[in-house]
Design a protein around this motif. Structure first.
Motif, PDB file in Angstrom:
ATOM      1  N   PHE A  15       0.909  -1.182   0.117  1.00  0.00           N
ATOM      2  CA  PHE A  15       0.040  -0.039   0.165  1.00  0.00           C
ATOM      3  C   PHE A  15       0.814   1.220  -0.022  1.00  0.00           C
ATOM      4  O   PHE A  15       1.957   1.206   0.271  1.00  0.00           O
ATOM      5  N   VAL A  16       0.347   2.451  -0.211  1.00  0.00           N
ATOM      6  CA  VAL A  16       0.806   3.539  -0.055  1.00  0.00           C
ATOM      7  C   VAL A  16       1.323   3.969   1.462  1.00  0.00           C
ATOM      8  O   VAL A  16       0.753   3.235   2.434  1.00  0.00           O
ATOM      9  N   ASN A  17       2.094   4.632   1.617  1.00  0.00           N
ATOM     10  CA  ASN A  17       2.683   4.862   3.036  1.00  0.00           C
ATOM     11  C   ASN A  17       1.675   5.523   4.140  1.00  0.00           C
ATOM     12  O   ASN A  17       1.844   5.021   5.232  1.00  0.00           O
ATOM     13  N   SER A  18       0.574   6.063   3.537  1.00  0.00           N
ATOM     14  CA  SER A  18      -0.403   6.372   4.685  1.00  0.00           C
ATOM     15  C   SER A  18      -1.515   5.395   5.092  1.00  0.00           C
ATOM     16  O   SER A  18      -2.474   5.792   5.895  1.00  0.00           O
ATOM     17  N   VAL A  19      -1.469   4.102   4.686  1.00  0.00           N
ATOM     18  CA  VAL A  19      -2.132   3.335   5.087  1.00  0.00           C
ATOM     19  C   VAL A  19      -1.832   2.329   6.284  1.00  0.00           C
ATOM     20  O   VAL A  19      -0.724   1.991   6.353  1.00  0.00           O
ATOM     21  N   ASN A  20      -2.707   2.164   7.304  1.00  0.00           N
ATOM     22  CA  ASN A  20      -2.358   1.449   8.453  1.00  0.00           C
ATOM     23  C   ASN A  20      -2.670   0.029   8.355  1.00  0.00           C
ATOM     24  O   ASN A  20      -3.953  -0.251   8.281  1.00  0.00           O
ATOM     25  N   THR A  29      -9.599  -1.661   2.853  1.00  0.00           N
ATOM     26  CA  THR A  29     -10.291  -1.494   1.831  1.00  0.00           C
ATOM     27  C   THR A  29      -9.573  -0.271   0.679  1.00  0.00           C
ATOM     28  O   THR A  29     -10.145  -0.145  -0.498  1.00  0.00           O
ATOM     29  N   ASP A  30      -8.512   0.033   1.082  1.00  0.00           N
ATOM     30  CA  ASP A  30      -7.728   0.894   0.197  1.00  0.00           C
ATOM     31  C   ASP A  30      -6.918   0.318  -0.933  1.00  0.00           C
ATOM     32  O   ASP A  30      -6.969  -0.924  -0.837  1.00  0.00           O
ATOM     33  N   ALA A  31      -6.768   1.173  -2.033  1.00  0.00           N
ATOM     34  CA  ALA A  31      -6.138   0.461  -3.095  1.00  0.00           C
ATOM     35  C   ALA A  31      -4.870   0.134  -2.888  1.00  0.00           C
ATOM     36  O   ALA A  31      -4.145   0.672  -2.138  1.00  0.00           O
TER      37      ALA A  31
END
Length: 90
Positions: A15-20, A29-31
């Motif tokens: 994931f991108v850095n901002s995902v927990n 559910t983030d891309a």
């Protein structure tokens, strides 16, 4: 009786850095940028299979760091028909 439970197959998502990434999987559910299946044998060798999209060198190092926490000693993969590997424990 003793029971040892060992992970044999993992599904890794980048994931991108901002995902927990500490929250439960059903809440994630983030891309994601990539996903890959990791098969771990009893010798501590992890085989990376089915990489979807591309993975940066930094992401690969982070993945290897996390796999080492699972007891992985060596990571193997194939890139354009060439077998490659990285030893995590020397």
């Amino acid at each position: 009786m003793s029971v040892h439970v060992a992970p044999l197959m993992l599904h890794a998502r980048g994931f991108v850095n901002s995902v927990n990434v500490d929250k439960p999987l059903h809440e994630m559910t983030d891309a994601y940028l990539y996903h890959i299946v990791v098969l771990i044998n009893d010798l501590g060798v992890a085989r990376l299979e089915g990489l979807e999209a591309s993975i940066s060198h930094q992401d690969r190092r982070e993945l290897q760091h996390k796999l080492r926490a699972f007891g992985v000693r060596r990571v193997e993969w194939r890139h354009h028909g060439i077998e490659k590997h990285t030893n995590l424990v020397r």
